[in-house]
Structures are given as structure tokens and as C-alpha cells.
Scaffold this motif. Sequence first.
Motif, PDB file in Angstrom:
ATOM      1  N   VAL A 151       8.325  -3.037  -0.523  1.00 41.68           N
ATOM      2  CA  VAL A 151       7.564  -4.190  -1.019  1.00 41.68           C
ATOM      3  C   VAL A 151       6.140  -4.162  -0.474  1.00 41.68           C
ATOM      4  O   VAL A 151       5.169  -4.391  -1.207  1.00 41.68           O
ATOM      5  CB  VAL A 151       8.284  -5.514  -0.674  1.00 41.68           C
ATOM      6  CG1 VAL A 151       7.404  -6.717  -0.961  1.00 41.68           C
ATOM      7  CG2 VAL A 151       9.601  -5.606  -1.439  1.00 41.68           C
ATOM      8  N   LYS A 152       5.993  -3.850   0.801  1.00 42.16           N
ATOM      9  CA  LYS A 152       4.669  -3.769   1.425  1.00 42.16           C
ATOM     10  C   LYS A 152       3.815  -2.694   0.749  1.00 42.16           C
ATOM     11  O   LYS A 152       2.643  -2.917   0.437  1.00 42.16           O
ATOM     12  CB  LYS A 152       4.833  -3.456   2.912  1.00 42.16           C
ATOM     13  CG  LYS A 152       3.546  -3.341   3.683  1.00 42.16           C
ATOM     14  CD  LYS A 152       3.857  -3.019   5.151  1.00 42.16           C
ATOM     15  CE  LYS A 152       2.618  -2.662   5.911  1.00 42.16           C
ATOM     16  NZ  LYS A 152       2.934  -2.215   7.281  1.00 42.16           N
ATOM     17  N   HIS A 199      11.878  -9.537  -3.951  1.00 44.68           N
ATOM     18  CA  HIS A 199      10.620  -9.749  -3.237  1.00 44.68           C
ATOM     19  C   HIS A 199       9.420  -8.973  -3.791  1.00 44.68           C
ATOM     20  O   HIS A 199       8.302  -9.188  -3.335  1.00 44.68           O
ATOM     21  CB  HIS A 199      10.805  -9.381  -1.758  1.00 44.68           C
ATOM     22  CG  HIS A 199      11.853 -10.206  -1.083  1.00 44.68           C
ATOM     23  ND1 HIS A 199      11.643 -11.511  -0.707  1.00 44.68           N
ATOM     24  CD2 HIS A 199      13.127  -9.914  -0.738  1.00 44.68           C
ATOM     25  CE1 HIS A 199      12.741 -11.981  -0.145  1.00 44.68           C
ATOM     26  NE2 HIS A 199      13.663 -11.044  -0.154  1.00 44.68           N
ATOM     27  N   ALA A 200       9.642  -8.089  -4.734  1.00 45.52           N
ATOM     28  CA  ALA A 200       8.568  -7.241  -5.244  1.00 45.52           C
ATOM     29  C   ALA A 200       7.495  -8.051  -5.961  1.00 45.52           C
ATOM     30  O   ALA A 200       7.798  -9.015  -6.665  1.00 45.52           O
ATOM     31  CB  ALA A 200       9.121  -6.175  -6.181  1.00 45.52           C
ATOM     32  N   PRO A 201       6.229  -7.637  -5.818  1.00 45.84           N
ATOM     33  CA  PRO A 201       5.137  -8.317  -6.489  1.00 45.84           C
ATOM     34  C   PRO A 201       4.934  -7.828  -7.930  1.00 45.84           C
ATOM     35  O   PRO A 201       3.961  -8.206  -8.584  1.00 45.84           O
ATOM     36  CB  PRO A 201       3.934  -7.950  -5.632  1.00 45.84           C
ATOM     37  CG  PRO A 201       4.262  -6.583  -5.133  1.00 45.84           C
ATOM     38  CD  PRO A 201       5.747  -6.590  -4.907  1.00 45.84           C
ATOM     39  N   CYS A 202       5.831  -6.957  -8.390  1.00 46.94           N
ATOM     40  CA  CYS A 202       5.671  -6.336  -9.715  1.00 46.94           C
ATOM     41  C   CYS A 202       7.053  -6.090 -10.327  1.00 46.94           C
ATOM     42  O   CYS A 202       8.074  -6.397  -9.717  1.00 46.94           O
ATOM     43  CB  CYS A 202       4.918  -5.014  -9.577  1.00 46.94           C
ATOM     44  SG  CYS A 202       5.744  -3.817  -8.511  1.00 46.94           S
ATOM     45  N   ASP A 248       2.096  -1.636 -10.308  1.00 44.74           N
ATOM     46  CA  ASP A 248       2.581  -2.570 -11.310  1.00 44.74           C
ATOM     47  C   ASP A 248       4.014  -2.245 -11.738  1.00 44.74           C
ATOM     48  O   ASP A 248       4.575  -2.921 -12.588  1.00 44.74           O
ATOM     49  CB  ASP A 248       1.647  -2.638 -12.523  1.00 44.74           C
ATOM     50  CG  ASP A 248       1.090  -1.298 -12.947  1.00 44.74           C
ATOM     51  OD1 ASP A 248       1.650  -0.266 -12.570  1.00 44.74           O
ATOM     52  OD2 ASP A 248       0.076  -1.296 -13.656  1.00 44.74           O
ATOM     53  N   LYS A 270       2.560  -3.802  -2.638  1.00 48.57           N
ATOM     54  CA  LYS A 270       1.439  -4.740  -2.526  1.00 48.57           C
ATOM     55  C   LYS A 270       0.157  -4.005  -2.143  1.00 48.57           C
ATOM     56  O   LYS A 270      -0.900  -4.238  -2.729  1.00 48.57           O
ATOM     57  CB  LYS A 270       1.746  -5.816  -1.485  1.00 48.57           C
ATOM     58  CG  LYS A 270       2.798  -6.807  -1.932  1.00 48.57           C
ATOM     59  CD  LYS A 270       3.125  -7.802  -0.830  1.00 48.57           C
ATOM     60  CE  LYS A 270       4.218  -8.763  -1.277  1.00 48.57           C
ATOM     61  NZ  LYS A 270       4.617  -9.675  -0.184  1.00 48.57           N
ATOM     62  N   GLU A 271       0.249  -3.124  -1.155  1.00 49.48           N
ATOM     63  CA  GLU A 271      -0.947  -2.427  -0.661  1.00 49.48           C
ATOM     64  C   GLU A 271      -1.554  -1.482  -1.689  1.00 49.48           C
ATOM     65  O   GLU A 271      -2.761  -1.284  -1.713  1.00 49.48           O
ATOM     66  CB  GLU A 271      -0.614  -1.662   0.618  1.00 49.48           C
ATOM     67  CG  GLU A 271      -0.383  -2.569   1.812  1.00 49.48           C
ATOM     68  CD  GLU A 271       0.031  -1.827   3.069  1.00 49.48           C
ATOM     69  OE1 GLU A 271       0.256  -0.599   3.016  1.00 49.48           O
ATOM     70  OE2 GLU A 271       0.141  -2.487   4.119  1.00 49.48           O
TER      71      GLU A 271
END
Length: 142
Positions: free
Chosen positions: A97-98, A132-135, A106, A101-102
Motif C-alpha cells: 500500500v505504501k 487499504h489500497a489508494p487505487c 493507479d 501511494k509513493e
Amino acid sequence: MYRDILLPVDLAHTGHDRPAIGQALKLAETFGAKLHVMTVLPDYGMSIVGSYFPPDFEKKGLKKADEELHAFVKRTVPEGMPVQHIVAHGTVYKEIVKAAKETGCDLIVMTPGRSAFEDFLIGPNAARVMRHAPCSVLLVRE
């Protein structure tokens, strides 16, 4: 549609990750996306466990993982495809996940987990990455 694709691989079980690897390569080629191939060196867990290892164990482990990841990418990723190598150390799903994000990924492409009884349906790392993934997360089964 996709510009940056994150492909987490378990270097000890790349055969299991083969379906996700193939799918990530196809998507990266189709969309001209950059492929971010990563592996995670798991944490020791309790700090007392780490005290049984030599002081430079973590440094050597990260170096070895980096060498293995580069060799894996050289064998697997077609020449000319833009690729970034990422070696992380810690809790597997948190590091995935980090990294997503970094790098601004996508899409994360991964397998749902090894076929152990406790990983039935979706393994714990894949389930946590999905939550928890931002994509978007694509789980590829065999």
C-alpha cells in the motif's frame, strides 16, 4: 487507462505469481504503463527475534532481495518496458500500500494468496491490500 502498475511478487514463489505477472505485463504493454515490480522482505516480528541474527542480517537480506528482484525482472520483463524495482522491508500488505501511494500507481496486480487452507478464497495480504489500497486492485487467479 493505466499509467503506473504495481506488481508485488514473492521471489520465493514466483511460479504462484505467474498469472498476475502475465496480466501485469499485458496491461503495461497495452497501455504503455510503467511497471513497478516490488518484493517485500518480511519483518522479524518481535524485536527479540531479531537479536538472534547477526547485526548486518537485514542489510544483507535487502541487498540479496534487490539482486534477486533485478534478476527476476531481467528474465521476465520485456526489454524496453519502463520498470522500477522496489525492495521493501516490513509488513507485506502495508509495504505494498505504501509503495502504491509513493509511486502514484493507479493499479495493483497481484495473486489472491497461496492455496493454503487459511488463505482460502483470498489470502490475508491480498484482502488487506484491497481494503487499504489508494487505487484499483486486480486479483488474478490461476
